[in-house]
Scaffold this active site. Structure first.
Site, short mmCIF file in Angstrom:
data_model
loop_
_atom_site.label_atom_id
_atom_site.label_comp_id
_atom_site.label_asym_id
_atom_site.label_seq_id
_atom_site.Cartn_x
_atom_site.Cartn_y
_atom_site.Cartn_z
N GLY A 13 5.23 0.66 7.45
CA GLY A 13 5.07 -0.75 7.79
C GLY A 13 4.90 -1.06 9.27
CG ASN A 15 -1.18 -1.83 10.63
OD1 ASN A 15 -1.83 -2.30 11.57
ND2 ASN A 15 -1.33 -0.58 10.20
CB ILE A 93 -6.04 1.58 -7.50
CG1 ILE A 93 -6.46 2.71 -6.56
CG2 ILE A 93 -7.24 0.87 -8.09
CD1 ILE A 93 -7.20 3.83 -7.24
CG LEU A 94 -4.18 -4.08 -5.61
CD1 LEU A 94 -4.54 -4.96 -4.41
CD2 LEU A 94 -2.83 -4.49 -6.19
CG HIS A 110 -10.17 1.79 5.74
ND1 HIS A 110 -9.49 2.53 4.79
CD2 HIS A 110 -11.15 2.60 6.20
CE1 HIS A 110 -10.04 3.72 4.69
NE2 HIS A 110 -11.06 3.79 5.54
CD GLU A 144 -18.03 -0.08 -4.20
OE1 GLU A 144 -18.37 0.88 -3.50
OE2 GLU A 144 -18.79 -1.01 -4.52
C1 GRF Z 1 -2.61 2.37 8.43
O1 GRF Z 1 -3.32 3.38 9.10
C2 GRF Z 1 -3.56 1.47 7.71
O2 GRF Z 1 -4.80 1.33 8.34
C3 GRF Z 1 -3.73 2.18 6.40
O3 GRF Z 1 -2.46 2.72 6.12
C4 GRF Z 1 -1.74 2.91 7.32
C5 GRF Z 1 -0.46 2.15 7.18
O4 GRF Z 1 0.41 2.38 8.25
N1 GRF Z 1 -4.26 1.28 5.40
P1 GRF Z 1 1.66 1.43 8.45
O5 GRF Z 1 2.49 1.48 7.18
O6 GRF Z 1 1.16 0.05 8.74
O7 GRF Z 1 2.42 2.01 9.62
#
Ligand code: GRF
Length: 218
Positions: A13, A15, A93-94, A110, A144
């Site tokens: 977590g 991000n 996957i949703l 991403h 997708e």
């Molecule tokens: C990040 O690299 C994000 O881009 C990808 O999964 C990772 C999650 O990292 N979708 P965090 O849990 O936010 O540290």
């Protein structure tokens, strides 16, 4: 009114934390009302609680089908009157039904410059391909995987001596800047979907709001 926002996670977590921190600003157009994890042991849950954000767990292992799991998540999101969903390292996957329910109201980050390098093991594949510029993308979620209108992207260099970890860390640093800015653009309505592309308006229209890059050496 700030948009009532939920963050869906499966892991550490980082991000999520950057979104929570940004959304503390009084004029931020989204408020983080809920962090929802499909894994009871996700490290991000602790971080969210420490920041006084409400958390919930919907353990995918408790459900026979993806439809049942998604319905349970939907119920939790409904309980909290969520208007906008941010996927942040959410590893399930949703179903198309869930994605349709959140059409134009769910965004994802991403760790590549989409549409290149969709899917997992991004940094390894970037290094194997020998590209010189890597990066990350925030996009609106479509059925997708790793497709959908692109809100913002950040570019980072691939350095000659890079390892997967070194490149991943550099991209992650960019992610932590990009995601809060992209969410602000989207939640405020300055970035919106028109004919499956993002169109900017207001202050965002006249600036390079949706492009970021980091210096090649910190
Ligand atoms: C990040 O690299 C994000 O881009 C990808 O999964 C990772 C999650 O990292 N979708 P965090 O849990 O936010 O540290």
């Amino acid at each position: 009114m700030p948009k009532r926002t939920a963050i869906l996670i499966s892991g550490r977590g980082s991000n999520m934390s950057s979104l929570i921190a940004a959304a503390m600003a009084p004029d931020y157009p989204a408020r983080i009302e809920l962090v929802l994890s499909n894994r009871p042991d996700a490290g991000g849950l602790e971080r969210a609680r420490a920041a006084d954000i409400e958390t919930a767990v919907v353990d995918h292992k408790a459900f026979e089908t993806r439809e049942d799991f998604d319905a349970a998540m939907q119920a939790v999101l409904d309980e909290h009157n969520i208007e906008l969903v941010c996927l942040a390292g959410f590893m399930r996957i949703l179903t198309d039904g869930f994605i349709a329910q959140w059409s134009d109201r769910m965004i994802n980050i991403h760790p590549s410059l989409l549409p290149s390098f969709k899917g997992l093991n991004t940094h390894k594949r970037v290094l194997d391909a020998g590209v010189r510029i890597a990066g990350c993308t925030v996009h609106v979620v479509r059925p997708e995987m790793d497709t959908g209108p692109i809100i913002a992207q950040a570019a980072v260099p691939v350095l000659p001596d890079d390892t997967e970890d070194a490149l991943g860390a550099r991209v992650l640093e960019a992610e932590h800047i990009l995601y809060p800015r992209a969410l602000a653009l989207y939640a405020s309505g300055q970035a919106r979907v028109v004919s499956e592309r993002i169109v900017f308006s207001g202050d965002a229209a006249s600036m390079d709001t949706a492009i970021f890059s980091l210096p090649s050496r910190a």
